[in-house]
Design a protein around this motif. Sequence first.
Motif, mmCIF file in Angstrom:
data_model
loop_
_atom_site.group_PDB
_atom_site.id
_atom_site.type_symbol
_atom_site.label_atom_id
_atom_site.label_comp_id
_atom_site.label_asym_id
_atom_site.label_seq_id
_atom_site.Cartn_x
_atom_site.Cartn_y
_atom_site.Cartn_z
ATOM 1 N N ARG A 117 26.916 -27.869 -9.390
ATOM 2 C CA ARG A 117 27.970 -28.176 -8.406
ATOM 3 C C ARG A 117 27.802 -29.601 -7.884
ATOM 4 O O ARG A 117 28.780 -30.363 -7.785
ATOM 5 C CB ARG A 117 27.907 -27.180 -7.240
ATOM 6 C CG ARG A 117 28.661 -27.616 -5.975
ATOM 7 C CD ARG A 117 30.176 -27.704 -6.205
ATOM 8 N NE ARG A 117 30.863 -28.211 -5.035
ATOM 9 C CZ ARG A 117 31.321 -29.444 -4.898
ATOM 10 N NH1 ARG A 117 31.158 -30.332 -5.874
ATOM 11 N NH2 ARG A 117 31.959 -29.814 -3.796
ATOM 12 N N HIS A 118 26.586 -29.978 -7.558
ATOM 13 C CA HIS A 118 26.384 -31.289 -6.957
ATOM 14 C C HIS A 118 26.330 -32.404 -8.006
ATOM 15 O O HIS A 118 26.687 -33.551 -7.693
ATOM 16 C CB HIS A 118 25.147 -31.261 -6.069
ATOM 17 C CG HIS A 118 25.332 -30.356 -4.881
ATOM 18 N ND1 HIS A 118 26.272 -30.594 -3.904
ATOM 19 C CD2 HIS A 118 24.741 -29.183 -4.540
ATOM 20 C CE1 HIS A 118 26.241 -29.637 -3.006
ATOM 21 N NE2 HIS A 118 25.314 -28.761 -3.377
ATOM 22 N N LEU A 119 25.930 -32.092 -9.221
ATOM 23 C CA LEU A 119 26.087 -33.077 -10.293
ATOM 24 C C LEU A 119 27.556 -33.420 -10.476
ATOM 25 O O LEU A 119 27.922 -34.598 -10.643
ATOM 26 C CB LEU A 119 25.523 -32.538 -11.612
ATOM 27 C CG LEU A 119 24.008 -32.568 -11.788
ATOM 28 C CD1 LEU A 119 23.636 -31.892 -13.106
ATOM 29 C CD2 LEU A 119 23.470 -34.002 -11.777
ATOM 30 N N ASP A 120 28.396 -32.420 -10.439
ATOM 31 C CA ASP A 120 29.831 -32.647 -10.548
ATOM 32 C C ASP A 120 30.330 -33.512 -9.391
ATOM 33 O O ASP A 120 31.115 -34.450 -9.585
ATOM 34 C CB ASP A 120 30.567 -31.309 -10.580
ATOM 35 C CG ASP A 120 32.063 -31.480 -10.734
ATOM 36 O OD1 ASP A 120 32.490 -32.006 -11.780
ATOM 37 O OD2 ASP A 120 32.812 -31.102 -9.822
ATOM 38 N N HIS A 121 29.847 -33.234 -8.192
ATOM 39 C CA HIS A 121 30.302 -33.971 -7.001
ATOM 40 C C HIS A 121 29.952 -35.448 -7.092
ATOM 41 O O HIS A 121 30.742 -36.300 -6.651
ATOM 42 C CB HIS A 121 29.680 -33.362 -5.742
ATOM 43 C CG HIS A 121 30.064 -34.076 -4.492
ATOM 44 N ND1 HIS A 121 31.323 -33.984 -3.938
ATOM 45 C CD2 HIS A 121 29.352 -34.910 -3.673
ATOM 46 C CE1 HIS A 121 31.372 -34.725 -2.837
ATOM 47 N NE2 HIS A 121 30.199 -35.292 -2.665
ATOM 48 N N ILE A 122 28.793 -35.781 -7.650
ATOM 49 C CA ILE A 122 28.388 -37.187 -7.709
ATOM 50 C C ILE A 122 28.776 -37.848 -9.034
ATOM 51 O O ILE A 122 28.417 -39.008 -9.277
ATOM 52 C CB ILE A 122 26.877 -37.361 -7.444
ATOM 53 C CG1 ILE A 122 26.020 -36.688 -8.523
ATOM 54 C CG2 ILE A 122 26.520 -36.841 -6.054
ATOM 55 C CD1 ILE A 122 24.515 -36.921 -8.359
ATOM 56 N N GLY A 123 29.503 -37.136 -9.870
ATOM 57 C CA GLY A 123 30.028 -37.728 -11.087
ATOM 58 C C GLY A 123 29.091 -37.711 -12.268
ATOM 59 O O GLY A 123 29.281 -38.476 -13.225
ATOM 60 N N LEU A 124 28.102 -36.828 -12.260
ATOM 61 C CA LEU A 124 27.134 -36.753 -13.360
ATOM 62 C C LEU A 124 27.170 -35.398 -14.066
ATOM 63 O O LEU A 124 26.167 -34.943 -14.615
ATOM 64 C CB LEU A 124 25.717 -37.026 -12.845
ATOM 65 C CG LEU A 124 25.435 -38.442 -12.321
ATOM 66 C CD1 LEU A 124 24.002 -38.533 -11.806
ATOM 67 C CD2 LEU A 124 25.677 -39.488 -13.403
ATOM 68 N N ALA A 125 28.327 -34.769 -14.072
ATOM 69 C CA ALA A 125 28.427 -33.409 -14.602
ATOM 70 C C ALA A 125 27.950 -33.301 -16.047
ATOM 71 O O ALA A 125 27.353 -32.293 -16.438
ATOM 72 C CB ALA A 125 29.870 -32.912 -14.498
ATOM 73 N N GLY A 126 28.190 -34.325 -16.848
ATOM 74 C CA GLY A 126 27.807 -34.238 -18.256
ATOM 75 C C GLY A 126 26.556 -35.003 -18.615
ATOM 76 O O GLY A 126 26.204 -35.082 -19.804
ATOM 77 N N ALA A 127 25.868 -35.534 -17.629
ATOM 78 C CA ALA A 127 24.765 -36.460 -17.910
ATOM 79 C C ALA A 127 23.520 -35.786 -18.476
ATOM 80 O O ALA A 127 22.689 -36.454 -19.096
ATOM 81 C CB ALA A 127 24.396 -37.226 -16.641
ATOM 82 N N PHE A 128 23.366 -34.482 -18.256
ATOM 83 C CA PHE A 128 22.155 -33.790 -18.686
ATOM 84 C C PHE A 128 22.421 -32.685 -19.703
ATOM 85 O O PHE A 128 21.481 -32.000 -20.124
ATOM 86 C CB PHE A 128 21.412 -33.224 -17.469
ATOM 87 C CG PHE A 128 20.894 -34.300 -16.552
ATOM 88 C CD1 PHE A 128 19.637 -34.840 -16.738
ATOM 89 C CD2 PHE A 128 21.690 -34.789 -15.525
ATOM 90 C CE1 PHE A 128 19.159 -35.849 -15.908
ATOM 91 C CE2 PHE A 128 21.228 -35.795 -14.685
ATOM 92 C CZ PHE A 128 19.963 -36.331 -14.890
ATOM 93 N N GLY A 129 23.665 -32.503 -20.082
ATOM 94 C CA GLY A 129 24.001 -31.477 -21.067
ATOM 95 C C GLY A 129 23.504 -30.110 -20.647
ATOM 96 O O GLY A 129 23.718 -29.688 -19.504
ATOM 97 N N ASP A 130 22.830 -29.429 -21.556
ATOM 98 C CA ASP A 130 22.296 -28.098 -21.262
ATOM 99 C C ASP A 130 20.923 -28.148 -20.601
ATOM 100 O O ASP A 130 20.359 -27.103 -20.278
ATOM 101 C CB ASP A 130 22.181 -27.280 -22.551
ATOM 102 C CG ASP A 130 23.538 -26.969 -23.167
ATOM 103 O OD1 ASP A 130 24.523 -26.881 -22.404
ATOM 104 O OD2 ASP A 130 23.615 -26.827 -24.405
#
Length: 220
Positions: A117-130
């Motif tokens: 949720r918070h990765l999405d909020h700061i714009g890093l939703a795809g930065a770590f994959g799985d």
Amino acid sequence: MKFDAILFDFDGVLIESEAVGNRQIADYLTSIGHPTTPAQSMANFMGLSGADFLKRIEKWIGRPIPDDFYAAREAEDARVMAEGIEAVAGAVAFVESLPADLPRAIVSSSSTRWIRRHLDHIGLAGAFGDHVYSGREHVANGKPAPDLYLYGADRLGVPIERCAIIEDSPVGATGAVASGGHVIGLCAGSHCAPDHAQRLRALGVQAIAHDFGEVARLLD
């Protein structure tokens, strides 16, 4: 780069949740007759989760946790899940600057739902994959045990000795050092007191960074 992979703690490293969460804990404990400052909350509870966190609270107040504590925590979690929590200064730019093929993972005491949720909020939703791993969900023993770091390194396919670990909490640093990885103690979050670096060094942390610019220089 000196290392083959990076393992990131989450709360207090990528988002400012340590400051937010410990203010709520301090306010609650004070309201039930146990005066607690945010600094005391961070010194005693930062980096803990689950049963370890609850045991530490009970030790601090000297009695069982009141039933309404759980409702208060749930309400706070719901609020910040809805509103989001801001990134630690420089964190987003640092992650975005990493080589696309550099293995990286999040190794956090928080739930994967919270992290994503918070990765999405700061714009890093795809930065770590799985590669988003939780001490509650992926290992039997969470921090301060080293298990989560070893698990993350194994899932990345990189020996732990070739991993840099970015940690901010004494609890996390204890497990990170025990894992055998190269630990960078990050003191960039607003929750870090003037003596924070000293506390991390006392636990065996190899390097200290006061911002993500220093992290980048330590990795080169």
